[in-house]
Motif scaffolding. Structure first.
Motif, short mmCIF file in Angstrom:
data_model
loop_
_atom_site.label_atom_id
_atom_site.label_comp_id
_atom_site.label_asym_id
_atom_site.label_seq_id
_atom_site.Cartn_x
_atom_site.Cartn_y
_atom_site.Cartn_z
N ARG A 197 0.99 1.20 -6.65
CA ARG A 197 -0.41 0.78 -5.75
C ARG A 197 -1.27 1.91 -5.58
NH1 ARG A 197 -1.16 -3.58 -2.14
NH2 ARG A 197 -3.35 -3.49 -1.29
N LYS A 198 -0.68 3.10 -5.00
CA LYS A 198 -1.41 4.22 -4.76
C LYS A 198 -2.15 4.89 -6.31
CE LYS A 198 1.23 5.82 -1.02
NZ LYS A 198 2.05 6.89 -0.10
N THR A 237 4.00 3.82 -4.80
CA THR A 237 3.22 4.90 -5.67
C THR A 237 2.68 4.17 -6.63
OG1 THR A 237 5.16 6.36 -5.34
CG2 THR A 237 3.70 6.68 -6.98
N PRO A 249 0.79 -1.22 0.00
CA PRO A 249 -0.18 0.04 0.03
C PRO A 249 0.69 1.25 0.07
CG PRO A 249 -0.89 -1.62 1.54
CD PRO A 249 0.41 -2.12 1.14
N GLU A 298 -4.90 2.38 -7.30
CA GLU A 298 -6.37 2.32 -6.53
C GLU A 298 -6.82 3.45 -6.70
OE1 GLU A 298 -4.99 1.16 -2.54
OE2 GLU A 298 -5.28 -0.93 -2.94
N GLN A 299 -6.23 4.85 -6.79
CA GLN A 299 -6.84 5.95 -7.01
C GLN A 299 -7.63 5.84 -8.44
OE1 GLN A 299 -3.89 8.77 -6.84
NE2 GLN A 299 -3.78 8.80 -4.57
#
Length: 305
Positions: free
Chosen positions: A199-200, A197, A194, A203-204
């Motif tokens: 992954r972030k 970057t 999580p 998901e965003q």
């Protein structure tokens, strides 16, 4: 300062004395004199060894910077009028295109500055940023970095992320066409943890499409990620150039995503201290290598558009 750093690193005055080839009582006296000088207890002594106090940790951080500067000064002074020499450390973010420039960077530095000792560290952004802030690293290429106190950033390139899936996954549309986030809802994804970057931003992107990513595994190892995808354990989302580097993309499905998911890569350097001469030289080589990488990889990237 040097002895104090070695004691903290060793966690024991006795072990540090062995490493430094100094009698243990003499080293203990040095530490007592250092504590007297600063008017603070720097070490907590116990039967298990020593631990720095809050004041000791503060001194340890400054001591590392000072020792690194002394080392750089010695290297530069020793070669005045001759070629650049000394150690230079460069950090690279994993799962990033910039990892592909590690070998070209090492090759170019060895060719142009054979007396510079280049240390390349592939690690996560938080680790690299902290290392720059404390003076333990000269520069790093990081994802979506800044602002971070104590670090200056220079944006170098933009990466577009793609779906990399095992053959036969059944992504909608023809090969070469982009897929929408809504068509990836049921796709099992292998992603970094999580805090990464990639992954972030993935998901965003799902959240903006009012969807939820189906993450079936968190993989921090680039090598394991390549093996897992090729063995059909799930798909992933990476820059095309990274997928091309870490896995044989033949028999894999590589598809663009709509709307486009991008990440920025920036060059970070310490804000509170100037770069040494060798580090300045390596920074210029790094900029040149990245610019050449962008030029040479653009044709391959266009081949999947």
């Amino acid at each position: 300062m040097f002895s104090f750093v070695r004691i903290v690193d060793a966690g024991s005055i006795t072990r540090a004395a062995d490493i430094l080839h100094i009698a243990q009582p003499a080293l203990s006296q040095q530490m007592t004199a250092l504590e007297t000088h600063f008017g603070q207890q720097l070490l907590i002594r116990s039967k298990q060894g020593v631990e720095p106090t809050d004041a000791g940790r503060a001194l340890y951080r400054h001591a590392q910077v000072i020792l690194r500067q002394v080392e750089s000064a010695q290297a530069e002074v020793s070669v005045v009028g001759r070629e650049l020499a000394g150690g230079v450390s460069v950090g690279l973010a994993p799962y990033s295109t910039v990892s592909s420039i590690a070998l070209p960077l090492l090759t170019a530095v060895r060719s142009r500055y054979p007396s510079i000792l280049l240390h390349i560290n592939e690690n996560f952004g938080g680790v690299l940023s902290e290392a720059m802030m404390t003076g333990r690293m000269d520069m790093a290429l990081l994802y979506d970095a800044g602002p971070i106190k104590g670090v200056n950033f220079e944006r170098l390139l933009t990466e577009e992320l793609m779906v990399v899936a095992p053959a036969g996954t059944g992504l909608p549309g023809d090969t070469g066409t982009a897929v929408a986030i809504k068509d990836l809802v049921d796709l099992p994804l292998l992603l970094p943890g999580p805090m990464h970057t990639i992954r972030k931003v993935v998901e965003q992107a799902y959240e903006h499409a009012f969807e939820h990513a189906r993450v079936v595994g968190e993989v921090e190892s680039v090598t394991l990620m390549a093996q897992a995808v090729r063995n059909g354990l799930g798909a992933t989302v990476l820059p095309f150039s990274v997928a091309r580097r870490i896995m044989n993309v033949e028999n894999l499905e590589l598809r663009r995503i709509e709307p486009t998911i991008e990440v920025q890569v920036s060059l970070g350097t310490p804000a509170n201290q100037p770069l040494s001469g060798p580090a300045e030289a390596v920074r210029e080589v790094l900029r040149s290598v990245v610019a050449n990488y962008i030029r040479t990889s653009s044709e391959a990237d266009r081949g999947i558009q």
